[in-house]
Design a protein around this motif. Structure first.
Motif, mmCIF file in Angstrom:
data_model
loop_
_atom_site.group_PDB
_atom_site.id
_atom_site.type_symbol
_atom_site.label_atom_id
_atom_site.label_comp_id
_atom_site.label_asym_id
_atom_site.label_seq_id
_atom_site.Cartn_x
_atom_site.Cartn_y
_atom_site.Cartn_z
ATOM 1 N N UNK A 1 -20.607 -51.991 10.569
ATOM 2 C CA UNK A 1 -20.612 -51.193 9.347
ATOM 3 C C UNK A 1 -20.194 -49.776 9.720
ATOM 4 N N UNK A 2 -19.390 -49.151 8.884
ATOM 5 C CA UNK A 2 -19.049 -47.747 9.098
ATOM 6 C C UNK A 2 -19.627 -46.930 7.955
ATOM 7 N N UNK A 3 -19.935 -45.699 8.268
ATOM 8 C CA UNK A 3 -20.500 -44.792 7.283
ATOM 9 C C UNK A 3 -19.806 -43.446 7.487
ATOM 10 N N UNK A 4 -19.154 -42.959 6.449
ATOM 11 C CA UNK A 4 -18.448 -41.685 6.554
ATOM 12 C C UNK A 4 -19.423 -40.517 6.456
ATOM 13 N N UNK A 5 -19.058 -39.438 7.109
ATOM 14 C CA UNK A 5 -19.845 -38.212 7.076
ATOM 15 C C UNK A 5 -20.196 -37.864 5.629
ATOM 16 N N UNK A 6 -21.484 -37.579 5.392
ATOM 17 C CA UNK A 6 -21.946 -37.196 4.064
ATOM 18 C C UNK A 6 -22.450 -38.360 3.226
ATOM 19 N N UNK A 7 -22.054 -39.587 3.564
ATOM 20 C CA UNK A 7 -22.519 -40.749 2.810
ATOM 21 C C UNK A 7 -23.928 -41.133 3.238
ATOM 22 N N UNK A 8 -24.575 -41.883 2.378
ATOM 23 C CA UNK A 8 -25.972 -42.246 2.613
ATOM 24 C C UNK A 8 -26.104 -43.670 3.127
ATOM 25 N N UNK A 9 -26.947 -43.831 4.142
ATOM 26 C CA UNK A 9 -27.381 -45.130 4.631
ATOM 27 C C UNK A 9 -28.446 -45.667 3.673
ATOM 28 N N UNK B 1 -22.223 -41.803 16.226
ATOM 29 C CA UNK B 1 -22.491 -40.960 15.076
ATOM 30 C C UNK B 1 -23.913 -40.441 15.053
ATOM 31 N N UNK B 2 -24.182 -39.623 14.034
ATOM 32 C CA UNK B 2 -25.491 -38.977 13.894
ATOM 33 C C UNK B 2 -25.972 -39.152 12.450
ATOM 34 N N UNK C 1 -34.518 -40.215 2.599
ATOM 35 C CA UNK C 1 -33.064 -40.237 2.473
ATOM 36 C C UNK C 1 -32.524 -40.326 3.893
ATOM 37 N N UNK C 2 -31.448 -41.079 4.079
ATOM 38 C CA UNK C 2 -30.814 -41.190 5.389
ATOM 39 C C UNK C 2 -29.325 -40.964 5.186
ATOM 40 N N UNK C 3 -28.844 -39.835 5.726
ATOM 41 C CA UNK C 3 -27.482 -39.387 5.464
ATOM 42 C C UNK C 3 -26.726 -39.170 6.776
ATOM 43 N N UNK C 4 -25.478 -39.636 6.783
ATOM 44 C CA UNK C 4 -24.617 -39.462 7.955
ATOM 45 C C UNK C 4 -24.209 -37.997 8.091
ATOM 46 N N UNK C 5 -24.466 -37.421 9.262
ATOM 47 C CA UNK C 5 -24.025 -36.058 9.552
ATOM 48 C C UNK C 5 -22.641 -36.055 10.175
ATOM 49 N N UNK C 6 -22.222 -37.215 10.663
ATOM 50 C CA UNK C 6 -20.884 -37.415 11.219
ATOM 51 C C UNK C 6 -20.421 -38.794 10.766
ATOM 52 N N UNK C 7 -19.170 -39.119 10.992
ATOM 53 C CA UNK C 7 -18.745 -40.499 10.789
ATOM 54 C C UNK C 7 -19.546 -41.371 11.737
ATOM 55 N N UNK C 8 -19.915 -42.569 11.267
ATOM 56 C CA UNK C 8 -20.786 -43.435 12.059
ATOM 57 C C UNK C 8 -20.227 -44.849 12.153
ATOM 58 N N UNK C 9 -20.594 -45.499 13.248
ATOM 59 C CA UNK C 9 -20.317 -46.920 13.429
ATOM 60 C C UNK C 9 -21.653 -47.573 13.780
ATOM 61 N N UNK C 10 -22.017 -48.586 13.014
ATOM 62 C CA UNK C 10 -23.325 -49.230 13.132
ATOM 63 C C UNK C 10 -23.173 -50.738 13.287
#
Length: 189
Positions: free
Chosen positions: A29-37, A53-54, A92-101
């Protein structure tokens, strides 16, 4: 072996074959910076291993938001209360950077015990490690000064000081941004 398999094998001693079985249930799963997990009030139906990511875990309070944790590569992330006990999330869980999970759904997670017979032993060990980590954080809050907490975080997570807004680190350490800045200036000079 990918990062998830290496982590599982190293921390829990699961055989390489069982590591592959377990990791096969996880999806990239990828999560772009600013998007919410995850957003507060929603049900958490997944558990993820951060490959890169962070992620910031925080709670909204009436007058401010408080950072509970900063998740980085090599850690799992979920809302334990929501995932294990099916309660709406407080966080709330929010990406501070682009993420790979690597992400597993709640339904797939429930099948682990049939896929890997010793899974419940490993799950208990995993939860125990999480509990110890939280106990250590609580002990730090009640036994260390703000400066000692700052120094410990700096020693253990130096890279975060250049990657995460400092007000989030201050909040996670239980101090105001002003106190955090004062300690930082004192230690730099």
């Amino acid at each position: 072996m990918n990062g998830l398999e290496s982590y599982i094998h190293h921390h829990f001693g699961i055989s390489p074959t069982d590591c592959q079985r377990v990791s096969g249930l996880f999806k990239i799963e990828t999560l772009e910076k600013g998007n919410y997990f995850l957003r507060s009030g929603k049900f958490c139906d997944k558990l993820s291993f951060i490959e890169s990511g962070i992620l910031r875990v925080y709670v909204d309070l009436p007058e401010k938001d408080v950072t509970q944790w900063i998740g980085t590569a090599g850690f799992f992330v979920t809302d334990v209360q929501g995932f294990m006990f099916r309660h709406p999330s407080r966080f709330n869980m929010q990406a501070l950077t682009d993420m790979r999970l690597f992400t597993i759904s709640y339904e797939a997670y429930l099948t682990m015990g049939t896929l890997v017979p010793k899974w419940h032993e490993f799950e208990k060990l995993f939860m125990g490690k999480c509990f110890v980590m939280m106990e250590n954080r609580i002990l730090d809050f009640i036994s260390m000064t703000a400066e000692e907490r700052y120094l410990k975080m700096f020693d253990q997570n130096r890279e975060l000081f250049n990657q995460v807004p400092l007000q989030y680190l201050a909040s996670m350490l239980g101090m105001t941004p002003e106190t955090f800045s004062r300690i930082r200036r004192k230690l730099v000079s």
